[in-house]
Scaffold this motif. Sequence first.
Motif, PDB file in Angstrom:
ATOM      1  N   TYR A 180       1.495  -2.528 -10.694  1.00  0.00           N
ATOM      2  CA  TYR A 180       0.055  -2.452 -10.416  1.00  0.00           C
ATOM      3  C   TYR A 180      -0.346  -3.529  -9.401  1.00  0.00           C
ATOM      4  O   TYR A 180      -1.092  -3.260  -8.446  1.00  0.00           O
ATOM      5  CB  TYR A 180      -0.763  -2.665 -11.696  1.00  0.00           C
ATOM      6  CG  TYR A 180      -0.544  -1.671 -12.803  1.00  0.00           C
ATOM      7  CD1 TYR A 180      -0.059  -0.389 -12.554  1.00  0.00           C
ATOM      8  CD2 TYR A 180      -0.835  -2.012 -14.125  1.00  0.00           C
ATOM      9  CE1 TYR A 180       0.126   0.521 -13.583  1.00  0.00           C
ATOM     10  CE2 TYR A 180      -0.650  -1.112 -15.159  1.00  0.00           C
ATOM     11  CZ  TYR A 180      -0.164   0.155 -14.894  1.00  0.00           C
ATOM     12  OH  TYR A 180       0.022   1.039 -15.911  1.00  0.00           O
ATOM     13  N   ALA A 181       0.140  -4.742  -9.630  1.00  0.00           N
ATOM     14  CA  ALA A 181      -0.232  -5.842  -8.743  1.00  0.00           C
ATOM     15  C   ALA A 181       0.294  -5.605  -7.328  1.00  0.00           C
ATOM     16  O   ALA A 181      -0.413  -5.852  -6.334  1.00  0.00           O
ATOM     17  CB  ALA A 181       0.294  -7.161  -9.297  1.00  0.00           C
TER      18      ALA A 181
ATOM     19  N   LEU B 149      -1.717  -3.207  -5.366  1.00  0.00           N
ATOM     20  CA  LEU B 149      -3.007  -3.760  -4.963  1.00  0.00           C
ATOM     21  C   LEU B 149      -2.894  -4.759  -3.818  1.00  0.00           C
ATOM     22  O   LEU B 149      -3.845  -4.943  -3.048  1.00  0.00           O
ATOM     23  CB  LEU B 149      -3.662  -4.455  -6.155  1.00  0.00           C
ATOM     24  CG  LEU B 149      -4.508  -3.579  -7.064  1.00  0.00           C
ATOM     25  CD1 LEU B 149      -4.736  -4.256  -8.405  1.00  0.00           C
ATOM     26  CD2 LEU B 149      -5.847  -3.264  -6.397  1.00  0.00           C
ATOM     27  N   ARG B 150      -1.749  -5.401  -3.687  1.00  0.00           N
ATOM     28  CA  ARG B 150      -1.626  -6.521  -2.745  1.00  0.00           C
ATOM     29  C   ARG B 150      -2.049  -6.159  -1.322  1.00  0.00           C
ATOM     30  O   ARG B 150      -2.807  -6.903  -0.683  1.00  0.00           O
ATOM     31  CB  ARG B 150      -0.198  -7.072  -2.790  1.00  0.00           C
ATOM     32  CG  ARG B 150      -0.091  -8.536  -2.399  1.00  0.00           C
ATOM     33  CD  ARG B 150       1.316  -9.072  -2.627  1.00  0.00           C
ATOM     34  NE  ARG B 150       1.700  -9.108  -4.014  1.00  0.00           N
ATOM     35  CZ  ARG B 150       1.340 -10.053  -4.884  1.00  0.00           C
ATOM     36  NH1 ARG B 150       0.563 -11.043  -4.483  1.00  0.00           N
ATOM     37  NH2 ARG B 150       1.757 -10.012  -6.127  1.00  0.00           N
TER      38      ARG B 150
ATOM     39  N   ARG C 102     -12.598  -8.171  -3.325  1.00  0.00           N
ATOM     40  CA  ARG C 102     -11.297  -8.177  -4.001  1.00  0.00           C
ATOM     41  C   ARG C 102     -11.431  -7.599  -5.412  1.00  0.00           C
ATOM     42  O   ARG C 102     -10.628  -6.761  -5.828  1.00  0.00           O
ATOM     43  CB  ARG C 102     -10.744  -9.601  -4.081  1.00  0.00           C
ATOM     44  CG  ARG C 102     -10.185 -10.124  -2.785  1.00  0.00           C
ATOM     45  CD  ARG C 102      -9.838 -11.609  -2.914  1.00  0.00           C
ATOM     46  NE  ARG C 102      -9.299 -12.096  -1.656  1.00  0.00           N
ATOM     47  CZ  ARG C 102      -8.024 -12.438  -1.474  1.00  0.00           C
ATOM     48  NH1 ARG C 102      -7.163 -12.347  -2.461  1.00  0.00           N
ATOM     49  NH2 ARG C 102      -7.606 -12.858  -0.304  1.00  0.00           N
TER      50      ARG C 102
ATOM     51  N   ILE D 229      -9.732  -4.258  -7.037  1.00  0.00           N
ATOM     52  CA  ILE D 229      -8.891  -4.319  -8.242  1.00  0.00           C
ATOM     53  C   ILE D 229      -9.425  -3.371  -9.311  1.00  0.00           C
ATOM     54  O   ILE D 229      -8.677  -2.581  -9.908  1.00  0.00           O
ATOM     55  CB  ILE D 229      -8.816  -5.769  -8.776  1.00  0.00           C
ATOM     56  CG1 ILE D 229      -8.020  -6.651  -7.813  1.00  0.00           C
ATOM     57  CG2 ILE D 229      -8.187  -5.798 -10.172  1.00  0.00           C
ATOM     58  CD1 ILE D 229      -8.127  -8.134  -8.095  1.00  0.00           C
ATOM     59  N   ASN D 230     -10.730  -3.425  -9.547  1.00  0.00           N
ATOM     60  CA  ASN D 230     -11.315  -2.582 -10.591  1.00  0.00           C
ATOM     61  C   ASN D 230     -11.259  -1.100 -10.224  1.00  0.00           C
ATOM     62  O   ASN D 230     -11.010  -0.248 -11.088  1.00  0.00           O
ATOM     63  CB  ASN D 230     -12.750  -3.021 -10.877  1.00  0.00           C
ATOM     64  CG  ASN D 230     -12.816  -4.340 -11.622  1.00  0.00           C
ATOM     65  OD1 ASN D 230     -11.858  -4.723 -12.297  1.00  0.00           O
ATOM     66  ND2 ASN D 230     -13.923  -5.040 -11.497  1.00  0.00           N
TER      67      ASN D 230
ATOM     68  N   TYR E 106      -8.986   0.329  -8.467  1.00  0.00           N
ATOM     69  CA  TYR E 106      -7.604   0.770  -8.675  1.00  0.00           C
ATOM     70  C   TYR E 106      -7.297   0.950 -10.169  1.00  0.00           C
ATOM     71  O   TYR E 106      -6.763   1.993 -10.583  1.00  0.00           O
ATOM     72  CB  TYR E 106      -6.649  -0.246  -8.055  1.00  0.00           C
ATOM     73  CG  TYR E 106      -5.190   0.083  -8.284  1.00  0.00           C
ATOM     74  CD1 TYR E 106      -4.585   1.159  -7.642  1.00  0.00           C
ATOM     75  CD2 TYR E 106      -4.420  -0.679  -9.159  1.00  0.00           C
ATOM     76  CE1 TYR E 106      -3.245   1.465  -7.863  1.00  0.00           C
ATOM     77  CE2 TYR E 106      -3.086  -0.384  -9.379  1.00  0.00           C
ATOM     78  CZ  TYR E 106      -2.509   0.694  -8.733  1.00  0.00           C
ATOM     79  OH  TYR E 106      -1.187   0.998  -8.962  1.00  0.00           O
TER      80      TYR E 106
ATOM     81  N   GLN F 152      -6.291  -6.364 -17.284  1.00  0.00           N
ATOM     82  CA  GLN F 152      -7.046  -6.820 -16.111  1.00  0.00           C
ATOM     83  C   GLN F 152      -6.674  -8.264 -15.757  1.00  0.00           C
ATOM     84  O   GLN F 152      -6.476  -8.604 -14.587  1.00  0.00           O
ATOM     85  CB  GLN F 152      -8.537  -6.696 -16.410  1.00  0.00           C
ATOM     86  CG  GLN F 152      -9.445  -6.781 -15.201  1.00  0.00           C
ATOM     87  CD  GLN F 152     -10.914  -6.659 -15.593  1.00  0.00           C
ATOM     88  OE1 GLN F 152     -11.278  -6.832 -16.750  1.00  0.00           O
ATOM     89  NE2 GLN F 152     -11.755  -6.363 -14.611  1.00  0.00           N
TER      90      GLN F 152
ATOM     91  N   THR G   2      -4.725  -9.299 -12.327  1.00  0.00           N
ATOM     92  CA  THR G   2      -5.515 -10.127 -11.412  1.00  0.00           C
ATOM     93  C   THR G   2      -4.868 -11.485 -11.170  1.00  0.00           C
ATOM     94  O   THR G   2      -4.852 -11.988 -10.046  1.00  0.00           O
ATOM     95  CB  THR G   2      -6.939 -10.285 -11.982  1.00  0.00           C
ATOM     96  OG1 THR G   2      -7.499  -8.988 -12.190  1.00  0.00           O
ATOM     97  CG2 THR G   2      -7.839 -11.044 -11.036  1.00  0.00           C
TER      98      THR G   2
ATOM     99  N   LEU H  56      -2.237 -11.638  -8.653  1.00  0.00           N
ATOM    100  CA  LEU H  56      -2.763 -11.584  -7.292  1.00  0.00           C
ATOM    101  C   LEU H  56      -3.463 -12.882  -6.895  1.00  0.00           C
ATOM    102  O   LEU H  56      -4.147 -12.949  -5.877  1.00  0.00           O
ATOM    103  CB  LEU H  56      -3.732 -10.403  -7.173  1.00  0.00           C
ATOM    104  CG  LEU H  56      -3.058  -9.037  -7.387  1.00  0.00           C
ATOM    105  CD1 LEU H  56      -4.101  -7.953  -7.631  1.00  0.00           C
ATOM    106  CD2 LEU H  56      -2.172  -8.686  -6.203  1.00  0.00           C
TER     107      LEU H  56
END
Length: 281
Positions: free
Chosen positions: A50-51, A54-55, A67, A71-72, A74, A114, A118, A121
Amino acid sequence: MHTKHPLPDWNSLAALGDDELPLLDTALLIARDEYPDLDPADYNAQVDTYAEALRPKLAGDVDLPSRLTAINRYLFDELGFAGNNNQYDDPRNSYLNEVVDRKLGIPISLAVIQIEVTRRLGLPLDGVSFPGHFLVRLPVDDGILVLDPFNKGRPVSAEELRERASPHLGGQAPDDSQLMQILAPASHRAILMRMLRNLKGLYQASADWERVARTADRLLKLAPNTAEALRDRGLAYRELGYAKGAREDLARYLQLLPEAEDTEQVREVLVDLAGEPTRLN
């Protein structure tokens, strides 16, 4: 083929500092009691994935609100993580493997996902043990941003926070100082203990005494002098016919909280247990 990813040992956790406890791995350790074949490497890899997805979305000069929005979006829109409104009391909502597999959870389990994503990241997201409904918080230049993981990570205003807190404060809305105390970051130990208390409450409601004893025991592995966990494990032991364990736990509870409201009831249970043989090891 399972990748080796050892989880912590229950007996080592009490000696760790409140935030030295590994949050995801200890949450998976709780889940492994119910799902003994759980492979923790799978779930750690999933959160890593997941991270990494998102990167690229956060690369470059992206401000903090953008940001968090990315994140949310996704987690909650693309992946579909959601609060389980229809079956809020389903124990699966509290077991991290089930939350990842089903994309359904309660505020605290969604918050753990979450937080873990997060933090990978580089954003310092913390849990908030808010009364009634777990939240998360992020420091920003002029204070803190509070988010609701049960509702797709949406921001929660100070006014709404006061409204949410007031029923738990005798109907009085908290002032600024009280609200900041309530919004203090929750340690990993506090988060994990709240997860276990949620499970214990569900199992008490269904009179599942074996699981009540287990979740209370796990609370005591995290914090050995947790009086309410001693009481609840002792009462569960009584229901399971383990009189010796029940006597030891309830006597210890009375030592820790001699002025508790239920002292007389616990003493009565101890009197009843005095002559009972142990039927269960």
